[in-house]
Design a protein around this motif. Structure first.
Motif, PDB file in Angstrom:
ATOM      1  N   THR A  37       0.830  -1.209   0.000  1.00 11.44           N
ATOM      2  CA  THR A  37       0.000   0.000   0.000  1.00 11.44           C
ATOM      3  C   THR A  37       0.861   1.254   0.000  1.00 11.44           C
ATOM      4  O   THR A  37       0.524   2.250  -0.651  1.00 11.44           O
ATOM      5  CB  THR A  37      -0.981   0.035   1.183  1.00 11.44           C
ATOM      6  N   PHE A  38       1.981   1.215   0.697  1.00 16.73           N
ATOM      7  CA  PHE A  38       2.924   2.338   0.704  1.00 16.73           C
ATOM      8  C   PHE A  38       3.447   2.609  -0.707  1.00 16.73           C
ATOM      9  O   PHE A  38       3.389   3.731  -1.206  1.00 16.73           O
ATOM     10  CB  PHE A  38       4.077   2.008   1.666  1.00 16.73           C
ATOM     11  N   MET A  39       3.929   1.577  -1.377  1.00 19.02           N
ATOM     12  CA  MET A  39       4.479   1.733  -2.725  1.00 19.02           C
ATOM     13  C   MET A  39       3.398   2.144  -3.729  1.00 19.02           C
ATOM     14  O   MET A  39       3.631   3.004  -4.582  1.00 19.02           O
ATOM     15  CB  MET A  39       5.169   0.448  -3.179  1.00 19.02           C
ATOM     16  N   ASN A  40       2.221   1.552  -3.636  1.00 16.73           N
ATOM     17  CA  ASN A  40       1.133   1.914  -4.548  1.00 16.73           C
ATOM     18  C   ASN A  40       0.744   3.374  -4.396  1.00 16.73           C
ATOM     19  O   ASN A  40       0.474   4.058  -5.388  1.00 16.73           O
ATOM     20  CB  ASN A  40      -0.085   1.019  -4.324  1.00 16.73           C
ATOM     21  N   ASP A  41       0.722   3.867  -3.172  1.00 14.22           N
ATOM     22  CA  ASP A  41       0.388   5.270  -2.934  1.00 14.22           C
ATOM     23  C   ASP A  41       1.464   6.185  -3.527  1.00 14.22           C
ATOM     24  O   ASP A  41       1.154   7.172  -4.190  1.00 14.22           O
ATOM     25  CB  ASP A  41       0.221   5.526  -1.440  1.00 14.22           C
ATOM     26  N   LEU A  42       2.729   5.847  -3.308  1.00 12.51           N
ATOM     27  CA  LEU A  42       3.805   6.649  -3.888  1.00 12.51           C
ATOM     28  C   LEU A  42       3.771   6.628  -5.412  1.00 12.51           C
ATOM     29  O   LEU A  42       3.934   7.656  -6.058  1.00 12.51           O
ATOM     30  CB  LEU A  42       5.175   6.151  -3.412  1.00 12.51           C
ATOM     31  N   LEU A  43       3.548   5.457  -5.978  1.00 11.80           N
ATOM     32  CA  LEU A  43       3.531   5.325  -7.434  1.00 11.80           C
ATOM     33  C   LEU A  43       2.316   5.993  -8.080  1.00 11.80           C
ATOM     34  O   LEU A  43       2.333   6.290  -9.273  1.00 11.80           O
ATOM     35  CB  LEU A  43       3.603   3.851  -7.834  1.00 11.80           C
ATOM     36  N   SER A  44       1.282   6.257  -7.293  1.00 12.19           N
ATOM     37  CA  SER A  44       0.095   6.916  -7.839  1.00 12.19           C
ATOM     38  C   SER A  44       0.308   8.423  -8.013  1.00 12.19           C
ATOM     39  O   SER A  44      -0.467   9.083  -8.703  1.00 12.19           O
ATOM     40  CB  SER A  44      -1.114   6.675  -6.935  1.00 12.19           C
ATOM     41  N   ILE A  45       1.359   8.972  -7.415  1.00 12.22           N
ATOM     42  CA  ILE A  45       1.670  10.390  -7.574  1.00 12.22           C
ATOM     43  C   ILE A  45       2.321  10.575  -8.936  1.00 12.22           C
ATOM     44  O   ILE A  45       3.341   9.968  -9.236  1.00 12.22           O
ATOM     45  CB  ILE A  45       2.598  10.889  -6.450  1.00 12.22           C
ATOM     46  N   LYS A  46       1.746  11.407  -9.759  1.00 13.59           N
ATOM     47  CA  LYS A  46       2.214  11.586 -11.145  1.00 13.59           C
ATOM     48  C   LYS A  46       3.262  12.692 -11.227  1.00 13.59           C
ATOM     49  O   LYS A  46       3.052  13.739 -11.810  1.00 13.59           O
ATOM     50  CB  LYS A  46       1.031  11.915 -12.064  1.00 13.59           C
ATOM     51  N   LYS A  47       4.396  12.469 -10.621  1.00 10.08           N
ATOM     52  CA  LYS A  47       5.503  13.428 -10.627  1.00 10.08           C
ATOM     53  C   LYS A  47       6.742  12.767 -11.188  1.00 10.08           C
ATOM     54  O   LYS A  47       6.916  11.556 -11.097  1.00 10.08           O
ATOM     55  CB  LYS A  47       5.807  13.929  -9.205  1.00 10.08           C
TER      56      LYS A  47
END
Length: 95
Positions: A72-82
């Motif tokens: 969940t940590f990685m998915n949340d970070l990867l969802s940021i489009k930066k």
């Protein structure tokens, strides 16, 4: 505000600073400090991660994003489009 007053205010209102919601996408470059709580599983010869906390270094919101799994940590970070997300580990060694 005095640092001790700020810490007391955060302690007294902790529920306002601790969240499971997703990280807002607010800047072109985002910087976060994070800490991982884990323990060694002797019988499986691996580490069990039971808590990950993440805080923005870019604003004064003092919001702590909390995760119970690495996925969940990685998915949340990867969802940021930066293009750039900088992560700063609180402690590079296990406690």
């Amino acid at each position: 505000m005095d640092l001790n007053e700020k810490l007391k205010n955060i302690t007294d209102n902790l529920e306002n600073y601790y969240t499971y919601r997703t990280i807002p996408d607010y800047a072109n470059v985002q910087n976060f400090a994070f800490d991982i709580e884990a323990c060694y599983l002797k019988e499986k010869n691996e580490m069990y991660t039971y808590s990950i906390a993440l805080m923005s270094c870019d604003n004064n919101s003092d919001i702590c994003y909390h995760y119970r799994t690495v996925d969940t940590f990685m998915n949340d970070l990867l969802s940021i489009k930066k293009k750039t997300i900088n992560l700063y580990a609180h402690n590079a060694l296990y406690d």
